[in-house]
Scaffold this active site. Structure first.
Site, PDB file in Angstrom:
ATOM      1  N   GLY A  13       0.811  -1.216   0.000  1.00 35.18           N
ATOM      2  CA  GLY A  13       0.000   0.000   0.000  1.00 35.18           C
ATOM      3  C   GLY A  13       0.838   1.256   0.000  1.00 35.18           C
ATOM      4  O   GLY A  13       0.467   2.268   0.591  1.00 35.18           O
ATOM      5  N   GLY A  17       1.499   0.669  -5.202  1.00 36.14           N
ATOM      6  CA  GLY A  17       0.330  -0.181  -4.980  1.00 36.14           C
ATOM      7  C   GLY A  17      -0.958   0.619  -4.974  1.00 36.14           C
ATOM      8  O   GLY A  17      -1.972   0.197  -5.547  1.00 36.14           O
ATOM      9  N   SER A 252      17.158  14.866   3.578  1.00 35.05           N
ATOM     10  CA  SER A 252      16.842  14.950   2.151  1.00 35.05           C
ATOM     11  C   SER A 252      17.874  15.722   1.320  1.00 35.05           C
ATOM     12  O   SER A 252      18.454  16.707   1.762  1.00 35.05           O
ATOM     13  CB  SER A 252      15.496  15.639   2.017  1.00 35.05           C
ATOM     14  OG  SER A 252      15.232  15.929   0.680  1.00 35.05           O
ATOM     15  N   ARG A 299      23.859  11.136  -6.318  1.00 36.01           N
ATOM     16  CA  ARG A 299      24.121  10.548  -5.008  1.00 36.01           C
ATOM     17  C   ARG A 299      25.332   9.641  -4.974  1.00 36.01           C
ATOM     18  O   ARG A 299      26.076   9.615  -3.988  1.00 36.01           O
ATOM     19  CB  ARG A 299      22.880   9.781  -4.560  1.00 36.01           C
ATOM     20  CG  ARG A 299      21.761  10.737  -4.262  1.00 36.01           C
ATOM     21  CD  ARG A 299      20.470  10.027  -3.971  1.00 36.01           C
ATOM     22  NE  ARG A 299      19.453  11.022  -3.660  1.00 36.01           N
ATOM     23  CZ  ARG A 299      18.183  10.745  -3.459  1.00 36.01           C
ATOM     24  NH1 ARG A 299      17.748   9.503  -3.547  1.00 36.01           N
ATOM     25  NH2 ARG A 299      17.328  11.700  -3.171  1.00 36.01           N
ATOM     26  N   HIS A 366      20.065   3.329   1.037  1.00 40.22           N
ATOM     27  CA  HIS A 366      18.832   4.087   0.847  1.00 40.22           C
ATOM     28  C   HIS A 366      17.830   3.440  -0.097  1.00 40.22           C
ATOM     29  O   HIS A 366      16.632   3.442   0.175  1.00 40.22           O
ATOM     30  CB  HIS A 366      19.215   5.470   0.318  1.00 40.22           C
ATOM     31  CG  HIS A 366      18.067   6.404   0.130  1.00 40.22           C
ATOM     32  ND1 HIS A 366      17.182   6.683   1.145  1.00 40.22           N
ATOM     33  CD2 HIS A 366      17.651   7.124  -0.949  1.00 40.22           C
ATOM     34  CE1 HIS A 366      16.267   7.539   0.695  1.00 40.22           C
ATOM     35  NE2 HIS A 366      16.520   7.804  -0.567  1.00 40.22           N
ATOM     36  N   GLU A 404       9.582   0.391  -6.207  1.00 43.72           N
ATOM     37  CA  GLU A 404      10.973   0.034  -5.907  1.00 43.72           C
ATOM     38  C   GLU A 404      11.206  -1.468  -6.081  1.00 43.72           C
ATOM     39  O   GLU A 404      12.343  -1.917  -6.270  1.00 43.72           O
ATOM     40  CB  GLU A 404      11.362   0.463  -4.480  1.00 43.72           C
ATOM     41  CG  GLU A 404      12.871   0.377  -4.242  1.00 43.72           C
ATOM     42  CD  GLU A 404      13.305   0.856  -2.852  1.00 43.72           C
ATOM     43  OE1 GLU A 404      12.522   1.539  -2.181  1.00 43.72           O
ATOM     44  OE2 GLU A 404      14.447   0.531  -2.465  1.00 43.72           O
ATOM     45  N   ARG A 414      20.004   5.979  -9.065  1.00 43.73           N
ATOM     46  CA  ARG A 414      18.767   6.741  -9.216  1.00 43.73           C
ATOM     47  C   ARG A 414      18.995   8.213  -8.897  1.00 43.73           C
ATOM     48  O   ARG A 414      19.693   8.542  -7.940  1.00 43.73           O
ATOM     49  CB  ARG A 414      17.694   6.183  -8.281  1.00 43.73           C
ATOM     50  CG  ARG A 414      16.412   6.994  -8.292  1.00 43.73           C
ATOM     51  CD  ARG A 414      15.322   6.342  -7.486  1.00 43.73           C
ATOM     52  NE  ARG A 414      15.583   6.318  -6.060  1.00 43.73           N
ATOM     53  CZ  ARG A 414      15.471   7.372  -5.249  1.00 43.73           C
ATOM     54  NH1 ARG A 414      15.160   8.567  -5.733  1.00 43.73           N
ATOM     55  NH2 ARG A 414      15.706   7.255  -3.957  1.00 43.73           N
ATOM     56  N   SER A 419      12.214   8.623  -7.599  1.00 41.83           N
ATOM     57  CA  SER A 419      11.605   7.387  -7.100  1.00 41.83           C
ATOM     58  C   SER A 419      10.111   7.566  -6.873  1.00 41.83           C
ATOM     59  O   SER A 419       9.320   6.691  -7.212  1.00 41.83           O
ATOM     60  CB  SER A 419      12.270   6.913  -5.813  1.00 41.83           C
ATOM     61  OG  SER A 419      12.086   7.853  -4.799  1.00 41.83           O
ATOM     62  N   LEU A 420       9.710   8.718  -6.335  1.00 42.70           N
ATOM     63  CA  LEU A 420       8.276   8.952  -6.167  1.00 42.70           C
ATOM     64  C   LEU A 420       7.610   8.920  -7.529  1.00 42.70           C
ATOM     65  O   LEU A 420       6.518   8.383  -7.705  1.00 42.70           O
ATOM     66  CB  LEU A 420       8.037  10.291  -5.473  1.00 42.70           C
ATOM     67  CG  LEU A 420       8.544  10.383  -4.035  1.00 42.70           C
ATOM     68  CD1 LEU A 420       8.218  11.743  -3.437  1.00 42.70           C
ATOM     69  CD2 LEU A 420       7.938   9.292  -3.188  1.00 42.70           C
TER      70      LEU A 420
END
Lengths: 646, 249
Positions: A13, A17, A252, A299, A366, A404, A414, A419-420
């Site tokens: 979730g 998802g 962040s 990163r 991460h 992910e 990445r 990623s979002l």
């Protein structure tokens, strides 16, 4: 007779998802949504900085194609390009959709979406809601799914764990075996397809920025059932986290996007409080080494630099494994508005106020670029055919993966705030294909022999009763900690083959000792221990393919850094030289002596390294063992070239 | 080097229908230790101070950085998240109890599904036309956005309800968190279209009128959400709605 409704099982979730569930419900399907705990507490809430979309609201000339280029370059060209390109082209519509869902995105003076800078790009491309963007996006999708739950289209099974796919005699996934984490009941649920949106495996490393549920056990279970697992060795180490006993809390990248500067005192061991060290006596090593991208290098680059400062140059703050992340030059009002969420976290856990003193941070595990291998269908024009049932399907027919948990989109590294995007994108994009897949089936799960489901249930009931009967000497939580420490020590930022081989031996040893685990709690009601022991088994298998993939990949690409195989890019090299060289090669006339000294030799090294290694690592579990093979990567849109950020 | 030990008293309960009991534990002290680390230590060596081996303590947690709301429990008598409860800032021995207003599942783990059901009752969502690409969302001034953002940081952790004298395990009171969400959605330009439905839901049994104005909700909220302000605001909206209903329905 009423028309049969399509019926799907979505595991997880988080953003992927929930996005998938919403899309399926919109197409009038029924969804069983399974979550390890309350959906609203999924790990997506931990994402802070933002979500990328090339909306170009600041007149910088940004475009989805530049976003695409930044992403494949950031990933060191290991990602299949049509998927990445499609994601970047869908991104603006995704942000607008999330905005319409009520996400409290920060606004521009005129009331449009505000964007900020992030790593690996020179454009302001990241939409954000304070510094809790993941939480805000998750809540918006959670609310939409609650609406469908209210309308009877979604059945939520919270506090349930996915154990395995139910696979019939034709090798087709027909449902899932679930474990009710409260009653301990093991049962199956059938569906036209099963979607694994089960997140990443950060717990394999013990302490990380990941949540406690991020064990990767669901995806690993699919791997153990024969699904291919891609690029396991590509693990992202985030450069800035707060060290801690139970977790390494993320600070962040948006802190740097909003002007945060990384530095250490020029004199190693300088014991003065940071604010008493004059600017001239501070070493802003990212800004000095990468004048173009500065603190916003990708990163993998930033983490390697911090590692180098601390371990090779011994310049860590007060001789410890820490560097400063400094925001104190920004106003309090600005920081509260743009970064409030992470500033609160830092303050609550360390007692220091980042508005007044520089934060002390260090890299932490991460994100996993790798994950379950998934398929796609391009449309022949460098984008994706959204109606194709192949999209996001694992190598097991009827079993899909998203977010992910899959291996696509990010290649070898990445970029922040992608990623979002990839989570929501995969969830939404796969919807129409899932509907097509359900339509095309020649048999529905209701007509599959009941023995298929019974056999699956019995296997797992048996397995859990065996776990409960384990009364050896090893504490499973200790063994997990040891696995994490092994991976941290041997399979992290700098990878050496001798250490990787050592890690494999240690993992074998942990696996042997796993057989001697003690199930600390054998009660039936709400007992998390047997489930954790099962997850630990999965983590052991996953750690092995991460390590094996790393051992066999003898090159330096993205987050996978092997100093022994560094191609040693000349410091004055310009990636365009390589583009020219490739073009000239096409015409069969390379004026070798026109390139600066050493550049030709470097380009030849780069070219032959790509021939050997620009491939997806595939781990396949067969006869109790992992087998590693390689697959080509679709680089048909932007030809690979050396990365450079200075 | 001598290590100091931390003493913990934990209220345990094996199942919803069994009696609670207390056990005492000790874990080694470390710098910046939080309650989660203490509970993890107990998992690694589940034995009481007296040396009796017991089942590990069961509790809920996930993000460990106070954005998911899972690890909420009563620590030294105050409801809060265990992840941000730093041992050095607490009185010793430390007592851990489950939340008091929700059904116990086991030990420190409670069932907060009532909160999510309440979100359904008040339709805490925005009705959109669909997920298709129909362009930009509404234009919003930043200061209005910032007001909504504060409300949308609610993790549904339940601190406000656990502390509220009005919210009990056997009544239907919706509680501060839910009223805050009604305000959040009623303040959105699209969400406004359905504000009547939401207000009707808070005007019924267990609604806004039942708030006793104890104001403890706002004191315990870990995210400093202006809950009493939301209650006042929704109270005002509901009153207007009552007048509208009298005049026009």
């Amino acid at each position: 007779m009423e028309k049969r409704r399509k019926n799907f099982v979505v595991i997880g979730g988080g953003l992927a998802g929930l996005a998938c569930t919403m899309k399926l419900c919109e197409a009038k399907a029924q969804v069983t949504l399974v979550s390890y705990q309350a959906v609203k507490r999924s790990h997506s809430v931990c994402a802070q900085g933002g979500i990328n979309a090339a909306i170009n609201s600041k007149g910088e000339g940004d475009s989805p194609d530049i976003h695409f280029y930044d992403t494949v370059k950031g990933g060191d060209f290991l990602a299949n390009q049509p998927l990445v390109r499609d994601m970047c082209f869908q991104a603006p519509a995704i942000i607008h959709l999330m905005d319409r869902l009520g996400v409290a995105f920060n606004r521009s003076p005129e009331g449009h979406l505000e964007f900020r800078r992030f790593g690996g790009t020179l454009y302001s491309r990241t939409a954000f809601a304070g510094a809790t963007t993941g939480q805000q996006l998750l809540y918006a999708l959670d609310e939409q799914v609650r609406r469908y739950e209210h309308d009877g289209q979604v059945t939520k099974l919270e506090w349930h764990e996915y154990l395995e796919a139910v696979i019939d005699h034709d090798g087709v996934c027909r449902g899932a075996v679930l474990n009710d984490l409260r009653t301990g009941d093991i049962f199956t649920v059938g569906g036209d397809a099963v979607v694994l949106a089960t997140g990443g495996p950060a717990q394999v490393y013990g302490r990380s920025t990941g949540s406690t549920v991020c064990t990767g056990a669901a995806a690993t279970s699919a791997y153990l059932q024969g699904a291919k697992y891609g690029n396991a060795e590509f693990i992202q180490i985030h450069p800035t986290a707060i060290p801690g006993h139970d977790k390494l809390r993320l600070m962040s990248e948006s802190a740097r996007g909003e002007g945060g500067r990384i530095w250490v005192p020029k004199t190693p061991g300088d014991a003065r409080p940071p604010r008493e060290i004059p600017e001239a006596e501070r070493y802003f090593f990212l800004e000095e080494n990468y004048p173009l991208f500065g603190n916003l290098v990708p990163r993998d680059v930033a983490s390697r630099e911090i590692y180098d400062i601390v371990f090779n140059k011994k310049m860590g703050v007060a001789g410890e494994s820490m560097v400063y992340l400094d925001l104190t030059h920004q106003s309090r009002e600005f920081l509260d508005n743009r970064l409030g969420g992470i500033i609160d976290i830092y303050e609550k856990f360390t007692g220091d106020d980042p508005r007044e003193v520089p934060m002390k941070i260090f890299p932490a595990v991460h994100y996993s670029m790798g994950g379950l291998w998934t398929d796609y269908q391009d449309d022949g024009n460098g984008l994706i055919d959204h109606q194709s049932p192949r999209n996001q399907m694992t190598s097991i027919t009827g079993l899909f993966a998203a977010g992910e948990a899959d291996y696509q989109y990010h290649g070898g590294n990445r970029l922040g705030a992608n990623s979002l995007l990839s989570c929501i994108y995969t969830g939404l994009m796969m919807g129409p294909g899932l509907i097509q897949y359900a339509k095309n089936q020649n048999k529905v799960f209701e007509n599959v022999e009941s023995q298929v489901f019974e056999k699956a249930v019995n296997k797992w009931k048996d397995r859990f009763s065996k776990i409960k009967s384990m009364q050896g000497r090893e504490n499973p939580y200790d063994l997990h900690q040891e696995l994490g420490e092994t991976m941290m020590e041997h399979v992290l930022i700098v990878r050496e083959n001798a250490k990787l081989e050592k890690a494999l031996t240690l993992i074998d040893d942990i696996e042997t000792r796993f057989a001697d685990v003690r199930c600390l709690d054998t009660t039936h009601w709400a007992n998390p221990t047997p489930s954790f022991i099962n997850q630990l088994n999965a983590m052991i298998h996953l750690s092995r393919i991460i390590t094996l993939g790393a051992l066999q990949r003898n090159e330096f690409r993205g987050a996978h850094y092997k100093p022994d195989f560094d191609l040693k890019q000349p410091s004055d090299f310009d990636p365009h030289e390589y583009v020219d060289y490739m073009e000239q090669k096409n015409y069969d006339e390379v004026p070798e002596d026109t390139f600066p000294d050493g550049h030709m030799a470097y380009m030849k090294r780069f070219e032959s390294n790509n021939e050997e290694w620009l491939k997806t690592t595939i781990a396949h579990f067969d006869e109790g063992k992992p087998h590693i093979s390689y697959e080509p990567v679709d680089t048909s849109i932007v030809p690979p070239r050396p990365r450079k950020y200075d | 080097m001598t290590t100091k030990n931390i003493a913990l008293k934990i209220k345990r309960q094996d199942a919803p229908d069994t009696k609670p009991y207390w056990q005492e534990f000790e874990v080694p002290h470390r710098k910046n230790l939080n309650i989660i680390s203490c509970l993890q230590d107990i998992q690694r060596g589940p034995a009481t101070t007296k040396g009796v081996t017991v089942n590990p303590v069961v509790w809920e947690c996930n993000c460990l950085e106070e954005v998911c709301g899972a690890c909420t429990m009563v620590i030294n008598g105050r409801v809060r998240q265990a992840c941000t409860a730093l041992v050095d800032k607490l009185e010793h021995p430390i007592s851990l109890e489950p939340m008091t207003k929700f059904p116990i599942v086991r030990d420190l783990h409670v069932d907060r599904s009532r909160m999510f059901k309440n979100l359904k009752k008040v339709k805490a969502w925005i009705n959109i036309d669909g997920t298709h690409d129909i362009g930009e969302g509404p234009i919003l001034p930043e200061d209005e956005r910032a007001k909504r953002y504060v409300l949308s940081e609610c993790m549904t952790c339940g601190c406000c309800l656990d502390a509220c004298p009005q919210f009990t395990s056997d009544n239907n009171f919706l509680g501060a968190a839910t009223f805050g969400q009604v305000r959040l959605f009623n303040a959105h330009p699209t969400g406004k279209h359905n504000q009547e439905e939401r207000l009707e839901a808070v005007m019924g049994e267990g609604g806004i009128a039942d708030c006793g104005n104890a104001q403890v909700c706002v004191e315990v909220c870990p995210k400093n959400i202006p809950l009493t302000e939301s209650i006042a605001d929704i109270g005002g909206q509901a009153t207007l709605q009552i007048i509208k209903n009298l005049l026009f329905k």
